[in-house]
Write a protein that holds these residues in place. Structure first.
Motif, PDB file in Angstrom:
ATOM      1  N   ASP A   2      -3.037   1.016   6.566  1.00  0.00           N
ATOM      2  CA  ASP A   2      -4.228   1.645   7.144  1.00  0.00           C
ATOM      3  C   ASP A   2      -5.498   0.913   6.731  1.00  0.00           C
ATOM      4  OD1 ASP A   2      -2.614   3.461   8.327  1.00  0.00           O
ATOM      5  OD2 ASP A   2      -3.010   5.101   6.919  1.00  0.00           O
ATOM      6  N   LEU A   3      -5.561   0.548   5.463  1.00  0.00           N
ATOM      7  CA  LEU A   3      -6.750  -0.158   4.993  1.00  0.00           C
ATOM      8  C   LEU A   3      -6.888  -1.501   5.698  1.00  0.00           C
ATOM      9  CD1 LEU A   3      -6.733   0.604   1.160  1.00  0.00           C
ATOM     10  CD2 LEU A   3      -8.353   1.417   2.874  1.00  0.00           C
ATOM     11  N   ALA A   4      -5.768  -2.167   5.895  1.00  0.00           N
ATOM     12  CA  ALA A   4      -5.809  -3.458   6.588  1.00  0.00           C
ATOM     13  C   ALA A   4      -6.403  -3.277   7.980  1.00  0.00           C
ATOM     14  CB  ALA A   4      -4.406  -4.051   6.674  1.00  0.00           C
ATOM     15  N   LEU A   5      -5.970  -2.216   8.625  1.00  0.00           N
ATOM     16  CA  LEU A   5      -6.486  -1.907   9.955  1.00  0.00           C
ATOM     17  C   LEU A   5      -7.991  -1.670   9.881  1.00  0.00           C
ATOM     18  CD1 LEU A   5      -4.674  -1.794  12.405  1.00  0.00           C
ATOM     19  CD2 LEU A   5      -4.767   0.702  12.327  1.00  0.00           C
ATOM     20  N   GLU A   6      -8.377  -0.808   8.941  1.00  0.00           N
ATOM     21  CA  GLU A   6      -9.789  -0.480   8.807  1.00  0.00           C
ATOM     22  C   GLU A   6     -10.637  -1.693   8.464  1.00  0.00           C
ATOM     23  OE1 GLU A   6     -10.658   2.420   5.779  1.00  0.00           O
ATOM     24  OE2 GLU A   6     -12.802   1.976   5.894  1.00  0.00           O
ATOM     25  N   PHE A   7     -10.129  -2.533   7.570  1.00  0.00           N
ATOM     26  CA  PHE A   7     -10.906  -3.685   7.117  1.00  0.00           C
ATOM     27  C   PHE A   7     -10.797  -4.857   8.084  1.00  0.00           C
ATOM     28  CE2 PHE A   7     -10.395  -2.156   2.470  1.00  0.00           C
ATOM     29  CZ  PHE A   7     -11.511  -1.366   2.595  1.00  0.00           C
ATOM     30  N   GLY A   8      -9.892  -4.766   9.019  1.00  0.00           N
ATOM     31  CA  GLY A   8      -9.741  -5.858   9.970  1.00  0.00           C
ATOM     32  C   GLY A   8      -9.176  -7.119   9.356  1.00  0.00           C
ATOM     33  N   CYS A   9      -8.200  -6.943   8.455  1.00  0.00           N
ATOM     34  CA  CYS A   9      -7.575  -8.123   7.872  1.00  0.00           C
ATOM     35  C   CYS A   9      -6.080  -7.847   7.705  1.00  0.00           C
ATOM     36  CB  CYS A   9      -8.205  -8.455   6.518  1.00  0.00           C
ATOM     37  SG  CYS A   9      -7.934  -7.200   5.266  1.00  0.00           S
ATOM     38  N   ALA A  10      -5.362  -8.839   7.220  1.00  0.00           N
ATOM     39  CA  ALA A  10      -3.912  -8.677   7.066  1.00  0.00           C
ATOM     40  C   ALA A  10      -3.592  -7.802   5.863  1.00  0.00           C
ATOM     41  CB  ALA A  10      -3.256 -10.034   6.892  1.00  0.00           C
ATOM     42  N   THR A  49      -1.477  -8.347   3.591  1.00  0.00           N
ATOM     43  CA  THR A  49      -1.383  -9.202   2.409  1.00  0.00           C
ATOM     44  C   THR A  49      -2.713  -9.270   1.667  1.00  0.00           C
ATOM     45  OG1 THR A  49       0.037 -10.549   3.823  1.00  0.00           O
ATOM     46  CG2 THR A  49      -0.460 -11.385   1.621  1.00  0.00           C
ATOM     47  N   THR A  50      -3.773  -9.370   2.431  1.00  0.00           N
ATOM     48  CA  THR A  50      -5.099  -9.505   1.843  1.00  0.00           C
ATOM     49  C   THR A  50      -5.491  -8.224   1.117  1.00  0.00           C
ATOM     50  OG1 THR A  50      -5.671 -10.963   3.670  1.00  0.00           O
ATOM     51  CG2 THR A  50      -7.483 -10.120   2.343  1.00  0.00           C
ATOM     52  N   VAL A  51      -5.220  -7.103   1.737  1.00  0.00           N
ATOM     53  CA  VAL A  51      -5.490  -5.822   1.083  1.00  0.00           C
ATOM     54  C   VAL A  51      -4.655  -5.716  -0.187  1.00  0.00           C
ATOM     55  CG1 VAL A  51      -5.278  -3.319   1.271  1.00  0.00           C
ATOM     56  CG2 VAL A  51      -6.092  -4.644   3.219  1.00  0.00           C
ATOM     57  N   ASN A  52      -3.409  -6.117  -0.074  1.00  0.00           N
ATOM     58  CA  ASN A  52      -2.514  -6.050  -1.227  1.00  0.00           C
ATOM     59  C   ASN A  52      -3.068  -6.847  -2.402  1.00  0.00           C
ATOM     60  OD1 ASN A  52      -0.179  -7.427  -2.853  1.00  0.00           O
ATOM     61  ND2 ASN A  52       0.686  -5.545  -2.022  1.00  0.00           N
ATOM     62  N   ARG A  53      -3.519  -8.032  -2.102  1.00  0.00           N
ATOM     63  CA  ARG A  53      -4.066  -8.882  -3.171  1.00  0.00           C
ATOM     64  C   ARG A  53      -5.241  -8.200  -3.847  1.00  0.00           C
ATOM     65  NH1 ARG A  53      -4.968 -14.669  -4.181  1.00  0.00           N
ATOM     66  NH2 ARG A  53      -5.705 -14.629  -6.322  1.00  0.00           N
ATOM     67  N   ALA A  54      -6.106  -7.615  -3.057  1.00  0.00           N
ATOM     68  CA  ALA A  54      -7.301  -6.958  -3.596  1.00  0.00           C
ATOM     69  C   ALA A  54      -6.921  -5.742  -4.441  1.00  0.00           C
ATOM     70  CB  ALA A  54      -8.232  -6.550  -2.465  1.00  0.00           C
ATOM     71  N   LEU A  55      -6.035  -4.903  -3.906  1.00  0.00           N
ATOM     72  CA  LEU A  55      -5.653  -3.691  -4.631  1.00  0.00           C
ATOM     73  C   LEU A  55      -4.918  -4.044  -5.919  1.00  0.00           C
ATOM     74  CD1 LEU A  55      -4.534  -1.248  -1.802  1.00  0.00           C
ATOM     75  CD2 LEU A  55      -6.720  -1.410  -2.980  1.00  0.00           C
ATOM     76  N   ARG A  56      -4.095  -5.091  -5.833  1.00  0.00           N
ATOM     77  CA  ARG A  56      -3.370  -5.501  -7.031  1.00  0.00           C
ATOM     78  C   ARG A  56      -4.352  -5.904  -8.122  1.00  0.00           C
ATOM     79  NH1 ARG A  56      -1.118 -10.217  -7.245  1.00  0.00           N
ATOM     80  NH2 ARG A  56      -1.091 -10.449  -4.984  1.00  0.00           N
ATOM     81  N   ALA A  57      -5.395  -6.636  -7.736  1.00  0.00           N
ATOM     82  CA  ALA A  57      -6.387  -7.067  -8.714  1.00  0.00           C
ATOM     83  C   ALA A  57      -7.073  -5.858  -9.363  1.00  0.00           C
ATOM     84  CB  ALA A  57      -7.418  -7.976  -8.049  1.00  0.00           C
ATOM     85  N   VAL A  58      -7.434  -4.890  -8.542  1.00  0.00           N
ATOM     86  CA  VAL A  58      -8.099  -3.705  -9.086  1.00  0.00           C
ATOM     87  C   VAL A  58      -7.142  -2.916  -9.978  1.00  0.00           C
ATOM     88  CG1 VAL A  58      -9.279  -1.559  -8.537  1.00  0.00           C
ATOM     89  CG2 VAL A  58      -9.655  -3.567  -7.119  1.00  0.00           C
ATOM     90  N   ALA A  59      -5.899  -2.814  -9.544  1.00  0.00           N
ATOM     91  CA  ALA A  59      -4.912  -2.097 -10.350  1.00  0.00           C
ATOM     92  C   ALA A  59      -4.716  -2.790 -11.692  1.00  0.00           C
ATOM     93  CB  ALA A  59      -3.582  -1.997  -9.602  1.00  0.00           C
ATOM     94  N   ASP A  60      -4.730  -4.128 -11.690  1.00  0.00           N
ATOM     95  CA  ASP A  60      -4.583  -4.872 -12.944  1.00  0.00           C
ATOM     96  C   ASP A  60      -5.697  -4.532 -13.906  1.00  0.00           C
ATOM     97  OD1 ASP A  60      -2.281  -6.074 -12.189  1.00  0.00           O
ATOM     98  OD2 ASP A  60      -3.173  -7.977 -11.605  1.00  0.00           O
ATOM     99  N   SER A  61      -6.873  -4.279 -13.390  1.00  0.00           N
ATOM    100  CA  SER A  61      -7.998  -3.961 -14.262  1.00  0.00           C
ATOM    101  C   SER A  61      -7.941  -2.511 -14.717  1.00  0.00           C
ATOM    102  CB  SER A  61      -9.321  -4.233 -13.543  1.00  0.00           C
ATOM    103  OG  SER A  61      -9.644  -3.152 -12.694  1.00  0.00           O
ATOM    104  N   GLY A  62      -6.979  -1.762 -14.217  1.00  0.00           N
ATOM    105  CA  GLY A  62      -6.757  -0.421 -14.734  1.00  0.00           C
ATOM    106  C   GLY A  62      -7.389   0.702 -13.928  1.00  0.00           C
TER     107      GLY A  62
END
Lengths: 233, 233
Positions: free
Chosen positions: B36-44, B46-59
DNA sequence: CAGTGGTCTAGACCACAGG
DNA sequence: CTGTGGTCTAGACCACTGG
């Protein structure tokens, strides 16, 4: 004998680490580029990229466009410290947590604090001191200054039941912060609160958090003697 | 008004962080799934995944398959400390680095050391003590034990010109390690070496490194008074 | 200028765990 | 069983930077 194919980035990472540790790729040496490694490992370049990025993040590889990827010569150790909410820190060890608010008043802070928070010297801030207790033994002394301009609700909170530590986390967003680790000698007051000899060596964490350009809070946490923070490398 | 399209994972990450800080996504709350976020953000995705993973890594985010992604309730602060080679640490501040080996001999270590290294109590280890100096002022005292079974070459090295710190990094691979931060009171000897008052509060780093199941070295570094380690949050 | 890493995309399959 | 995140792939374009 050919290298077996690698299915996922973790296994590629493991192989890369093995080659570094085994000195097959020596410190300072250039390693093959991603495309070649992908070919050798029998996987997509993306997968190799993910693995190399992870290793580079840990400091063992230096990557630069065009220049390629090198094994770091003197890998600075990188340790990630997790600083939990003090209550959780204590409860996770199976100890009972207790909390005592010592002080709470509005006052002009000492210069060191107003400077660190980039707040006008005579601007009053909310000063909250408290003791965190584990199994009835003093565990850490918290000395905190809160900016009421940024967190007006804090003025309505007594911090008698809930520590500022937890309350702020729940109620106040922040964008970034700075954290400083040091060792300090216990002053007479601090020693009294922590029930330790005066001038004991205390592990200390200073933290300032910001919401945009405004300082939210500055806190100094003094841990009891023998406190240590441990992490894998 | 529609969300503009996001071109790269960093901008997605920024937007995600903004929503968390602005409490658009509240602590404990479930956020939309990647698709859903990919749809909303207009990107793939994978790209959302990369971003969320980074934020999750920071806790700041908790992610679980099927359960989805939630904003962390009490985000434990995560600070990444970089512990460079002492020489570099000093030179990078524009100070001149100096080094003095104080001691070097083969001896049976105290129990605390042989335990930490899981080495037999009476098994002799190479003990090297040294002082690191910045601008002619004592900076850190290094107290190190080296396992000659793992690093036989160390027996041929005097450590008079090169610190064990640097020598080991260059010559000895390791697979993993453990690091402990603490505050300790300066003993009389330590105080003498560091030219500080006895019982000064010293910031201390203990490190044990392993190559597979064998301990390579155990080192305790005592930094001079007022030393602090600083990092962004 | 050209080689390298950095990233995006669309589509696919899989592992895990909630219900 | 099914929805979610985790990952892989092939191909593409881009950004940076060394030579």
């Amino acid at each position: 004998m050919n290298t077996p194919t690698f299915r996922n980035w973790q296994s590629v990472q493991t192989e890369v680490l093995r080659r570094i540790h085994a000195r097959e790729w020596k410190p300072g040496e250039l390693i093959p580029n991603e495309a070649d490694l992908a070919l050798e490992f029998g996987c997509a370049r993306t997968t190799v990229n993910r693995a190399l990025r992870a290793v580079a993040d840990s400091g063992l590889l230096d990557r630069r466009r065009k220049a390629g990827t090198r094994v770091a010569i003197q890998p600075a150790a990188k340790a990630t410290l997790t600083i939990p909410v003090i209550r959780n820190e204590i409860e996770e060890r199976g100890q009972t947590y207790d909390y005592h608010r010592i002080e709470r008043h509005l006052a002009a802070p000492p210069a060191a604090v107003s400077d660190a928070m980039k707040s006008p010297a005579d601007h009053p801030l909310l000063h909250v001191c408290a003791l965190h207790i584990a199994d009835n033994v003093p565990y850490a002394f918290e000395d905190r200054w809160i900016n009421p301009d940024v967190v007006p609700d804090a003025l309505n909170e007594s911090f008698e039941a809930v520590s500022a530590n937890e309350w702020l986390l729940k109620h106040t967003p922040y964008t970034h912060g700075e954290i400083v680790f040091a060792a300090t000698s216990a002053t007479r007051d601090e020693a009294a609160f922590l029930k330790c000899p005066e001038k004991s060596a205390l592990f200390t964490i200073d933290r300032v958090t910001w919401d945009g350009e405004f300082a939210v809070t500055k806190v100094r946490v003094l841990y009891g003697p023998d406190h240590q923070i441990r992490t894998a490398l």
